[in-house]
Design an enzyme around this catalytic site. Structure first.
Site, PDB file in Angstrom:
ATOM      1  N   CYS A  41      32.028  16.980   1.992  1.00 18.15           N
ATOM      2  CA  CYS A  41      32.288  18.915   1.277  1.00 18.15           C
ATOM      3  C   CYS A  41      33.671  18.455  -0.120  1.00 18.15           C
ATOM      4  O   CYS A  41      33.309  19.793  -0.764  1.00 18.15           O
ATOM      5  CB  CYS A  41      32.821  19.252   2.785  1.00 18.15           C
ATOM      6  SG  CYS A  41      31.978  19.737   3.932  1.00 18.15           S
ATOM      7  N   HIS A  70      39.133   2.048  -5.160  1.00 17.46           N
ATOM      8  CA  HIS A  70      38.509   3.653  -4.431  1.00 17.46           C
ATOM      9  C   HIS A  70      37.238   3.663  -3.683  1.00 17.46           C
ATOM     10  O   HIS A  70      38.033   4.767  -2.406  1.00 17.46           O
ATOM     11  CB  HIS A  70      38.125   4.026  -5.757  1.00 17.46           C
ATOM     12  CG  HIS A  70      37.624   5.403  -5.816  1.00 17.46           C
ATOM     13  ND1 HIS A  70      38.503   6.541  -5.416  1.00 17.46           N
ATOM     14  CD2 HIS A  70      36.535   6.255  -4.525  1.00 17.46           C
ATOM     15  CE1 HIS A  70      37.817   7.628  -5.568  1.00 17.46           C
ATOM     16  NE2 HIS A  70      36.672   7.840  -4.843  1.00 17.46           N
TER      17      HIS A  70
END
Length: 362
Positions: A41, A70
């Site tokens: 999302c 990351h």
């Protein structure tokens, strides 16, 4: 490893689907053959090994240690829209499984992801980063309890039977909510979910009639357009709460103007969750320490593996050169040996950017 991405930190969360489409076009245009696509999302990302690729304009691009860092941060939940949420681990695992099933994930790339999942679990086990209400569904229900009190006697309509809609319905069942109504564009999916949670399934065509009956509507579909508009909700003649968990939005923002209707958006809930960010900063620092420790270990492992590989290559090339000395000129044998060593050692060194970027002191 390389990473190309856009997340909620760079763009409005409602633009994530558009970024996802652009990123998939990038994968096709570059003919990537070794990649994992991660879409949630609040993020659209692709991780890949293929070299010589030009990143698309407007996207963040990282490689080597920074790309792996990351991925570790994502797995640990500190890059999430709601910091500490745990669903991201399942989404990473599912993305990896899809890539394997579709045949575009090498063992090398898969190791990055299995390591990230392991570190994500470790961070949650050793810190309090995921303590409290951190999923968007649990936040919504907690917010509703604060507004409406006891929810068990309320009548709920869940629009959408996908991943989020299913979580909402299951959470309502676990709370012993007596009346759960479900509606989905595919009626068979609504029927299956209704059977699981002890609710009632309705066709999409009945949506307007249901608005008049319920106290709370959860909208959680993947439709790219509005489903609940102001004109459709004007029929509500009682207090109605609408929770929009869809990305992009499925509920028209202007319903806030209706006297009997209150809208709670995805962004409203995330803002509420991150109000106590200052309390979580200490846990974020602890998670970052775990990540740094894992990166240091990864460098050492990589160096050791490179040494083992280089020694294996050296022995084979020396044996080959000794055999050739019996029939060829020594100068040619030595030159061929050096060229072969450079070629065979360059490829793994080029891919081991985690080590190269670590510096001389590591």
């Amino acid at each position: 490893m390389y990473n190309v991405r856009l997340t909620h930190k760079e763009i409005d969360i409602q633009k994530i689907p558009e970024a996802s489409r652009a990123l998939r076009e990038f994968v096709v245009s570059q003919s990537l053959s070794d990649y994992v696509f991660l879409r949630t999302c609040n993020r659209a990302e692709v991780y890949f090994i293929d070299d010589g690729v030009l990143p698309p304009n407007g996207f963040l691009f990282e490689c080597g240690e920074e790309a792996f860092r990351h991925l570790l941060r994502v797995a640990c939940g500190i890059e999430s829209f709601v910091v500490g949420e745990g669903e991201i681990l399942n989404q990473i695992r599912e993305a990896l499984e899809v890539a394997k099933k579709e045949g575009h994930c090498s063992a090398e790339l898969a190791r990055y992801f299995t390591d990230a999942i392991r570190v994500g679990r470790k961070a949650r086990r050793l810190t309090r980063i995921s303590r409290g209400k951190v999923s968007i569904v649990s936040l919504a229900l907690e917010h509703l309890r604060g507004m409406l009190g006891d929810l068990t006697s309320k009548k709920f309509l869940v629009v959408g039977a996908g991943e989020i809609g299913t979580k909402v319905a299951r959470a309502l069942k676990n709370m012993n909510v007596e009346k759960i109504l479900l509606s989905n564009r595919r009626y068979d999916k609504a029927l299956r979910l209704a059977s699981e949670v002890g609710g009632s399934a309705y066709r999409f065509s009945k949506l307007l009639d249901l608005v008049k009956e319920v106290d709370v509507i959860f909208c959680a579909t993947s439709a790219p357009h509005l489903i609940l508009t102001k004109d459709k909700l004007e029929v509500a003649d009682h207090k109605l709460v609408v929770v929009d968990l869809s990305v992009p939005r499925n509920v028209e923002e202007s319903i806030r103007e209706l006297e009997n209707v209150q809208l709670i958006s995805f962004e409203d809930l995330a803002e509420k969750a991150n109000l106590n960010m200052s309390q979580r900063m200490k846990e974020i620092k602890r998670v970052e320490e775990i990540i740094n420790s894992e990166l240091k270990k990864s460098k050492k492992d990589c160096l050791r593996n490179l040494y083992i590989y280089a020694e294996r290559v050296r022995k084979k090339e020396v044996e080959k050169a000794l055999r050739l000395l019996a029939s060829e000129a020594p100068e040619k044998v030595i030159n061929d040996l050096s060229v072969s060593l450079v070629k065979k050692l360059y490829h793994p060194l080029r891919k081991s950017q985690v080590v190269i970027q670590g510096g001389e002191n590591d």
